[in-house]
Design an enzyme around this catalytic site. Sequence first.
Site, mmCIF file in Angstrom:
data_model
loop_
_atom_site.group_PDB
_atom_site.id
_atom_site.type_symbol
_atom_site.label_atom_id
_atom_site.label_comp_id
_atom_site.label_asym_id
_atom_site.label_seq_id
_atom_site.Cartn_x
_atom_site.Cartn_y
_atom_site.Cartn_z
ATOM 1 N N ASP A 120 36.201 12.182 13.493
ATOM 2 C CA ASP A 120 37.071 12.504 14.618
ATOM 3 C C ASP A 120 38.387 11.774 14.328
ATOM 4 O OD1 ASP A 120 38.501 12.295 17.010
ATOM 5 O OD2 ASP A 120 36.725 11.928 18.228
ATOM 6 N N ILE A 121 39.471 12.496 14.271
ATOM 7 C CA ILE A 121 40.744 11.900 13.820
ATOM 8 C C ILE A 121 41.199 10.755 14.726
ATOM 9 C CG2 ILE A 121 42.380 13.418 15.056
ATOM 10 C CD1 ILE A 121 43.881 13.690 12.332
ATOM 11 N N VAL A 152 42.088 19.320 19.100
ATOM 12 C CA VAL A 152 42.437 17.975 18.640
ATOM 13 C C VAL A 152 43.576 17.390 19.481
ATOM 14 C CG1 VAL A 152 44.069 18.711 16.813
ATOM 15 C CG2 VAL A 152 42.752 16.604 16.544
ATOM 16 N N ASP A 153 44.444 18.252 19.989
ATOM 17 C CA ASP A 153 45.562 17.816 20.848
ATOM 18 C C ASP A 153 45.017 17.108 22.100
ATOM 19 O OD1 ASP A 153 48.120 17.625 21.876
ATOM 20 O OD2 ASP A 153 48.351 19.765 22.296
ATOM 21 N N SER A 169 46.167 24.634 12.864
ATOM 22 C CA SER A 169 46.126 26.078 13.175
ATOM 23 C C SER A 169 44.762 26.739 12.996
ATOM 24 C CB SER A 169 47.154 26.896 12.367
ATOM 25 O OG SER A 169 48.441 26.808 12.938
ATOM 26 N N THR A 170 43.767 26.028 12.444
ATOM 27 C CA THR A 170 42.514 26.721 12.096
ATOM 28 C C THR A 170 41.478 26.720 13.221
ATOM 29 O OG1 THR A 170 41.425 24.764 11.173
ATOM 30 C CG2 THR A 170 42.807 26.059 9.674
ATOM 31 N N GLY A 171 41.839 26.166 14.378
ATOM 32 C CA GLY A 171 40.928 26.192 15.523
ATOM 33 C C GLY A 171 41.362 27.281 16.485
HETATM 34 N N1 AR6 Z 1 39.402 15.356 15.114
HETATM 35 C C1 AR6 Z 1 39.688 16.078 14.011
HETATM 36 N N2 AR6 Z 1 39.771 17.420 14.011
HETATM 37 C C2 AR6 Z 1 39.535 18.045 15.181
HETATM 38 C C3 AR6 Z 1 39.239 17.363 16.391
HETATM 39 C C4 AR6 Z 1 39.174 15.945 16.311
HETATM 40 N N3 AR6 Z 1 38.896 15.193 17.392
HETATM 41 N N4 AR6 Z 1 39.065 18.275 17.381
HETATM 42 C C5 AR6 Z 1 39.250 19.493 16.812
HETATM 43 N N5 AR6 Z 1 39.514 19.352 15.496
HETATM 44 P P1 AR6 Z 1 42.750 23.023 17.187
HETATM 45 P P2 AR6 Z 1 45.092 24.692 16.462
HETATM 46 C C6 AR6 Z 1 39.804 20.370 14.474
HETATM 47 O O1 AR6 Z 1 42.150 24.131 17.961
HETATM 48 O O2 AR6 Z 1 44.212 25.720 15.873
HETATM 49 C C7 AR6 Z 1 45.567 23.080 21.415
HETATM 50 O O3 AR6 Z 1 45.258 23.550 22.709
HETATM 51 C C8 AR6 Z 1 39.324 21.776 14.731
HETATM 52 O O4 AR6 Z 1 37.945 21.910 14.422
HETATM 53 O O5 AR6 Z 1 42.708 21.661 17.749
HETATM 54 O O6 AR6 Z 1 46.287 24.245 15.663
HETATM 55 C C9 AR6 Z 1 47.059 22.862 21.219
HETATM 56 O O7 AR6 Z 1 47.673 22.381 22.390
HETATM 57 C C10 AR6 Z 1 40.188 22.530 13.737
HETATM 58 O O8 AR6 Z 1 39.644 22.391 12.428
HETATM 59 O O9 AR6 Z 1 44.330 23.320 16.844
HETATM 60 C C11 AR6 Z 1 47.529 24.237 20.869
HETATM 61 O O10 AR6 Z 1 47.717 25.038 22.025
HETATM 62 C C12 AR6 Z 1 41.511 21.764 13.786
HETATM 63 O O11 AR6 Z 1 41.205 20.512 14.391
HETATM 64 C C13 AR6 Z 1 46.377 24.806 20.046
HETATM 65 O O12 AR6 Z 1 45.220 24.103 20.483
HETATM 66 C C14 AR6 Z 1 42.611 22.440 14.593
HETATM 67 O O13 AR6 Z 1 42.044 23.040 15.764
HETATM 68 C C15 AR6 Z 1 46.574 24.559 18.587
HETATM 69 O O14 AR6 Z 1 45.575 25.237 17.860
#
Ligand code: AR6
Length: 173
Positions: A12-13, A35-36, A119-121
């Site tokens: 977890d970052i 992650v945000d 971007s991959t979530g």
């Molecule tokens: N630690 C590390 N990686 C994580 C964590 C964590 N705690 N939680 C999720 N990931 P995403 P996006 C991974 O959806 O696609 C937000 O609402 C996750 O599995 O967090 O860039 C923002 O406000 C994936 O591999 O970000 C934007 O609206 C990666 O982080 C939108 O989501 C990115 O997934 C951005 O979407």
Amino acid sequence: MADNRIELLDSDITTLTVEAIVNAANNSLLGGGGVDGAIHRAAGSELLTECRSLRGCATGQAKITGGYQLLAKHVIHTVGPIWKGGRDNEAEFLASCYKRCFELAVENKIKTMAFPAISTGIYGFPKQEAAAIAIREARAALTANPELEKIIMVCFNHETRQAYETALKYNVR
Ligand code: AR6
């Protein structure tokens, strides 16, 4: 060789002890899911206060803040593209995110940093293509900036780890 300064880590970052963690944010920089949301929860409300003063961020750009209650001293917030099938310059925007994050790191003398798979979530960017872009840009930044010591690519799920492993294997410079 740049690759020995790239580390894949299943974690977890928000728990990492690095100088900067990267946030996959949205244009408002005011928090969200994924992650945000995790970064804002772990950093505490002062992060949101600082983010409000930044007045948002364009897609493909990045802005830096403090890390507050995180172990990381800084958060670099970047806004990845929403995947729309690949016909909207998504690859260029994603590459720009990584480039801008590395520029900010170098400007701020940050030597160790960790990235989520931007971007991959929620934004739906294909994991393999995103990993290839991330590794290509990390190698370029490490080669250009010998002072960068370590770049951690955080793998929050198995598919992400596999994508990075493939990118590291086949994208040899
Ligand atoms: N630690 C590390 N990686 C994580 C964590 C964590 N705690 N939680 C999720 N990931 P995403 P996006 C991974 O959806 O696609 C937000 O609402 C996750 O599995 O967090 O860039 C923002 O406000 C994936 O591999 O970000 C934007 O609206 C990666 O982080 C939108 O989501 C990115 O997934 C951005 O979407």
